[in-house]
Design a protein around this motif. Structure first.
Motif, PDB file in Angstrom:
ATOM      1  N   GLY A 136      49.630  54.070  -9.241  1.00  0.00           N
ATOM      2  CA  GLY A 136      50.061  53.476  -7.869  1.00  0.00           C
ATOM      3  C   GLY A 136      50.296  52.082  -8.449  1.00  0.00           C
ATOM      4  N   LYS A 137      50.225  51.510  -9.412  1.00  0.00           N
ATOM      5  CA  LYS A 137      50.483  50.305 -10.060  1.00  0.00           C
ATOM      6  C   LYS A 137      51.842  50.010 -10.253  1.00  0.00           C
ATOM      7  N   GLU A 138      52.508  49.047  -9.749  1.00  0.00           N
ATOM      8  CA  GLU A 138      53.738  48.635 -10.032  1.00  0.00           C
ATOM      9  C   GLU A 138      53.866  48.048 -11.607  1.00  0.00           C
ATOM     10  N   ILE A 139      54.638  49.045 -12.263  1.00  0.00           N
ATOM     11  CA  ILE A 139      54.814  48.716 -13.569  1.00  0.00           C
ATOM     12  C   ILE A 139      56.165  47.859 -13.752  1.00  0.00           C
ATOM     13  N   ILE A 140      57.088  48.372 -12.944  1.00  0.00           N
ATOM     14  CA  ILE A 140      58.435  47.450 -12.802  1.00  0.00           C
ATOM     15  C   ILE A 140      58.271  47.250 -11.343  1.00  0.00           C
ATOM     16  N   TYR A 144      64.525  45.751  -7.188  1.00  0.00           N
ATOM     17  CA  TYR A 144      65.733  46.131  -7.581  1.00  0.00           C
ATOM     18  C   TYR A 144      66.954  46.870  -6.821  1.00  0.00           C
ATOM     19  N   GLN A 145      68.124  46.665  -6.888  1.00  0.00           N
ATOM     20  CA  GLN A 145      69.153  47.270  -5.810  1.00  0.00           C
ATOM     21  C   GLN A 145      69.224  48.717  -6.317  1.00  0.00           C
ATOM     22  N   ASN A 146      68.861  49.247  -7.342  1.00  0.00           N
ATOM     23  CA  ASN A 146      69.201  50.408  -7.793  1.00  0.00           C
ATOM     24  C   ASN A 146      68.300  50.767  -9.190  1.00  0.00           C
ATOM     25  N   ALA A 147      67.937  52.107  -9.494  1.00  0.00           N
ATOM     26  CA  ALA A 147      67.316  52.227 -10.450  1.00  0.00           C
ATOM     27  C   ALA A 147      67.482  53.933 -11.062  1.00  0.00           C
ATOM     28  N   HIS A 148      67.409  54.144 -12.118  1.00  0.00           N
ATOM     29  CA  HIS A 148      67.443  55.591 -12.786  1.00  0.00           C
ATOM     30  C   HIS A 148      66.377  55.986 -13.708  1.00  0.00           C
ATOM     31  N   ASN A 149      65.714  57.182 -13.855  1.00  0.00           N
ATOM     32  CA  ASN A 149      64.986  57.429 -15.138  1.00  0.00           C
ATOM     33  C   ASN A 149      65.351  58.823 -15.160  1.00  0.00           C
ATOM     34  N   LYS A 160      70.788  44.956 -10.845  1.00  0.00           N
ATOM     35  CA  LYS A 160      70.336  43.788 -10.338  1.00  0.00           C
ATOM     36  C   LYS A 160      71.789  42.885 -10.245  1.00  0.00           C
ATOM     37  N   ASN A 161      72.163  42.515  -8.788  1.00  0.00           N
ATOM     38  CA  ASN A 161      73.428  41.911  -8.898  1.00  0.00           C
ATOM     39  C   ASN A 161      74.601  42.693  -9.403  1.00  0.00           C
ATOM     40  N   GLN A 162      74.415  44.017  -9.120  1.00  0.00           N
ATOM     41  CA  GLN A 162      75.539  45.042  -9.475  1.00  0.00           C
ATOM     42  C   GLN A 162      75.558  45.061 -11.110  1.00  0.00           C
ATOM     43  N   LYS A 163      74.636  44.716 -11.759  1.00  0.00           N
ATOM     44  CA  LYS A 163      74.641  44.939 -13.233  1.00  0.00           C
ATOM     45  C   LYS A 163      73.295  45.431 -13.583  1.00  0.00           C
ATOM     46  N   TRP A 164      73.437  46.366 -14.358  1.00  0.00           N
ATOM     47  CA  TRP A 164      72.324  47.362 -15.074  1.00  0.00           C
ATOM     48  C   TRP A 164      71.747  46.793 -16.421  1.00  0.00           C
ATOM     49  N   ALA A 165      70.337  47.011 -16.744  1.00  0.00           N
ATOM     50  CA  ALA A 165      69.753  46.754 -17.649  1.00  0.00           C
ATOM     51  C   ALA A 165      68.768  47.857 -18.081  1.00  0.00           C
ATOM     52  N   PHE A 166      68.317  47.859 -19.420  1.00  0.00           N
ATOM     53  CA  PHE A 166      67.390  49.003 -19.664  1.00  0.00           C
ATOM     54  C   PHE A 166      65.871  48.545 -19.729  1.00  0.00           C
ATOM     55  N   TYR A 167      64.907  48.999 -19.430  1.00  0.00           N
ATOM     56  CA  TYR A 167      63.670  48.705 -19.501  1.00  0.00           C
ATOM     57  C   TYR A 167      63.014  49.851 -20.203  1.00  0.00           C
ATOM     58  N   SER A 169      59.015  52.066 -20.813  1.00  0.00           N
ATOM     59  CA  SER A 169      58.161  52.661 -19.689  1.00  0.00           C
ATOM     60  C   SER A 169      56.887  51.863 -19.442  1.00  0.00           C
ATOM     61  N   PHE A 170      56.790  50.727 -20.294  1.00  0.00           N
ATOM     62  CA  PHE A 170      55.664  49.678 -20.107  1.00  0.00           C
ATOM     63  C   PHE A 170      56.340  48.574 -19.348  1.00  0.00           C
ATOM     64  N   GLY A 171      57.211  48.696 -18.944  1.00  0.00           N
ATOM     65  CA  GLY A 171      57.859  47.582 -18.058  1.00  0.00           C
ATOM     66  C   GLY A 171      58.366  46.446 -18.637  1.00  0.00           C
ATOM     67  N   LYS A 172      58.680  46.793 -20.155  1.00  0.00           N
ATOM     68  CA  LYS A 172      59.405  45.595 -20.762  1.00  0.00           C
ATOM     69  C   LYS A 172      60.921  45.718 -20.893  1.00  0.00           C
ATOM     70  N   GLN A 173      61.627  44.579 -20.623  1.00  0.00           N
ATOM     71  CA  GLN A 173      62.957  44.602 -20.269  1.00  0.00           C
ATOM     72  C   GLN A 173      63.351  44.642 -21.951  1.00  0.00           C
ATOM     73  N   LYS A 174      64.492  45.504 -22.201  1.00  0.00           N
ATOM     74  CA  LYS A 174      65.236  45.777 -23.183  1.00  0.00           C
ATOM     75  C   LYS A 174      66.436  45.062 -23.576  1.00  0.00           C
ATOM     76  N   THR A 175      67.080  45.170 -22.535  1.00  0.00           N
ATOM     77  CA  THR A 175      68.546  44.304 -22.336  1.00  0.00           C
ATOM     78  C   THR A 175      68.564  43.397 -21.364  1.00  0.00           C
ATOM     79  N   ASP A 176      69.625  42.599 -21.384  1.00  0.00           N
ATOM     80  CA  ASP A 176      70.119  41.695 -20.453  1.00  0.00           C
ATOM     81  C   ASP A 176      70.734  42.451 -19.295  1.00  0.00           C
ATOM     82  N   PHE A 177      70.916  42.194 -18.131  1.00  0.00           N
ATOM     83  CA  PHE A 177      71.708  42.743 -16.893  1.00  0.00           C
ATOM     84  C   PHE A 177      73.282  42.649 -17.048  1.00  0.00           C
TER      85      PHE A 177
END
Length: 574
Positions: A136-140, A144-149, A160-167, A169-177
């Motif tokens: 139940g811990k929030e990893i991310i 956010y406005q939307n999300a997909h796995n 976020k702000n109509q732009k997408w980014a990759f994360y 599974s450990f919650g680390k951001q991999k690209t910019d939005f």
């Protein structure tokens, strides 16, 4: 409807899921009731732990095959177990339970969701989204406005702000939005259907109205703007792209295996689904390409999908019409198996022989291009569920089977399979119609100038409309006279409404020739003409130059109808 599951116990048994009217149950392999119908609104298949997802009334729970309650029926919605947790809904909120029914993550979310192999589930609160782990811990964070796995990837995407980014599974951001769109694609891995970002090849992304592709490390593999548009990579690891309004195909390494040279390039429809092959179109021709983008056949006018027996196996073939309007057949690799010399070629439908037309004559050839029945017939007819050919040769008609052996000699002017029995035939001989069987035995004598085979809104498969001496009647498929052929006209409306005329007078009978309306009218119309499965209760009738309406007991309902009103209403029948 039935489905089967085996329970993994020391003494495995086969249980069969059954469906009744608004309820489900289970029988054992001998047909004995284990869980009777009428108790559960729905029962799922038995899962790998012997648990059955069930609905009872408006509540959901889990039972075992002996109807022991494993998880009580106290939830408004439940999911199937994924990563050993299932979503559960109470008081319009979702949480997660384990197989013992224990609440692991309290009900607090606004959506149903499953844990993926990453150990994450996508959750929503107050129209915002994020990801939690199985504790139940929030990893991310849920911000956010939307999300997909996906089913198979360790990556997730957030908006976020109509732009997408990759994360990850450990919650680390991999690209910019920075992306306007990131595409998911369908995949089947080891028999499991799911979706993925990159396991089919490259990842399709769009940015600032330009298309690009990323590799699995999220590096640009194909720069933005190199192509005007692009599609997702399919399971064969290729994708359609376009440049300067022309379409081609690239592979997972970004190499053009088909240069952009077609006005359109798409997967054609085959048997109500999208085929794996490609169809390239230019102004004057079509090109067929296999599922890997290799050319099957180039510069053709049209084609159909088919299957033919080639040697000991049934294989995919294509019946092709070339730009010279000649027909031939090629296999899935583009090898010509029947040369382009025919005016028409019909479907093999999985058999070894097919019907061809050449110089207005028909014959049979096999998949080795050998003529097996001379191309000298006026017509040859068959279809998929027939085991014979109807052949018109020298204006006489006979039948041979699919092994080219004679069934019916060429003694007839016409032969047509009866709609109700493909081994009976409406036959014409000496300008009269009758019905014969496959052995040529007469079932209905040859005494009719016309005989119906099938009528869309007719009296079903047990009857034939017939004409004899220019008079209309109705007989059964055994030849029994139902309505004698003594009427000038016959109009079937329903089983209780057959409008007949004789000597200028109209009346109505039932399909059993029982009188409904006497023969005393100059015209009769029914308001239910061509409306199946309804019975006529009102009839528009003309008598002594006046129109009125009568019921099915010949009682006047409404008088003094306008002639124009009635004749305009039924103009389609005149």
């Amino acid at each position: 409807m039935a489905a089967c599951n085996k329970i993994n116990t020391d003494s495995p048994k086969l249980y069969i899921r059954i469906m009744g009217e608004n309820s489900w149950g289970y029988n054992d392999e001998k047909g004995n009731s284990i869980i009777p119908l009428g108790k559960y609104k729905f029962l799922n298949l038995i899962d790998e732990k012997g648990m059955i997802y069930a609905q009872k009334g408006t509540k959901y729970g889990y039972i075992d095959i002996h109807e022991n309650i494993v998880i009580p029926f106290e939830y408004d919605a439940l999911g199937i177990f994924s990563e050993e947790l299932a979503f559960a809904k109470k008081n319009n909120k979702y949480g997660y339970i384990n197989r013992n029914g224990e609440i692991i993550i309290p009900t607090q979310f606004d959506n149903e969701s499953y844990f993926q192999k990453t150990g994450l589930a996508l959750v929503k609160k107050r129209n915002l989204q994020g990801f939690i782990n199985k504790k139940g811990k929030e990893i991310i964070p849920i911000i956010y406005q939307n999300a997909h796995n996906t089913t198979f990837d360790s990556l997730v995407i957030l908006c976020k702000n109509q732009k997408w980014a990759f994360y990850d599974s450990f919650g680390k951001q991999k690209t910019d939005f920075i992306y306007d769109e990131i595409a998911l694609t369908d995949i089947n891995l080891k028999g499991i259907e799911g979706d993925t970002f990159w396991k089919n090849g490259l990842i399709l992304v769009r940015k600032n109205d330009q298309t690009g592709y990323l590799d699995k490390n999220l590096k640009e593999a194909i720069p933005f703007g190199k192509y005007d548009s692009g599609e997702k990579f399919n399971q064969n690891r290729i994708a359609i792209i376009s440049k300067n309004h022309k379409y081609g195909i690239i592979n997972e390494f970004g190499k053009e295996i088909l240069k952009p040279e077609y006005d359109t390039l798409e997967h054609p429809e085959e048997d109500y689904h999208e085929s794996e092959i490609f169809e390239g179109k230019n102004k004057n021709y079509i090109t067929l390409l296999d599922k890997h983008g290799n050319k099957i056949y180039d510069k053709i006018k049209g084609y159909t999908f088919d299957f033919s027996r080639l040697g000991n196996t049934v294989k995919r073939v294509y019946i092709i019409r070339n730009l010279k309007n000649q027909c031939g057949v090629v296999d899935g690799e583009g090898k010509v198996i029947i040369p382009f010399i025919y005016d028409e070629i019909q479907d093999f439908n999985g058999t070894v022989n097919t019907i061809v037309k050449l110089k207005k004559k028909f014959g049979l050839v096999n998949s080795d291009n050998k003529i097996v029945y001379p191309i000298e017939c006026e017509s040859i007819t068959t279809w998929k569920d027939l085991d014979y050919y109807i052949i018109n040769k020298n204006n006489t008609v006979g039948i041979i089977d699919k092994n080219l052996k004679s069934i019916l000699k060429f003694d007839y002017q016409d032969l047509s399979p009866c709609f109700y029995d493909k081994n009976r035939f409406i036959a014409k001989k000496d300008n009269k119609y009758g019905v014969i069987d496959r052995l040529g035995r007469t079932i209905i004598p040859f005494e009719y100038s016309e005989m119906s085979n099938w009528v869309e809104y007719g009296p079903g498969s047990n009857y034939h409309f017939v004409i004899k001496n220019n008079k209309n009647g109705l007989i059964t498929k055994e030849g029994k006279i139902v309505i004698p052929a003594i009427y000038d006209s016959l109009f079937y409306n329903d089983d209780n409404t057959i409008i007949l005329s004789k000597n200028g007078k109209y009346g109505v009978v039932t399909i059993h020739n029982k009188n409904v309306i006497p023969f005393e009218y100059e015209k009769i119309y029914s308001d239910l003409a061509f409306v199946p499965d309804r019975n006529a209760n009102e009839f528009y009738v003309l008598k002594n130059g006046k129109y009125f309406i009568v019921d099915n007991k010949n009682k006047i309902i409404k008088a003094n109808l306008s002639k124009k009103e009635v004749e305009d209403k039924f103009s389609y029948l005149n």
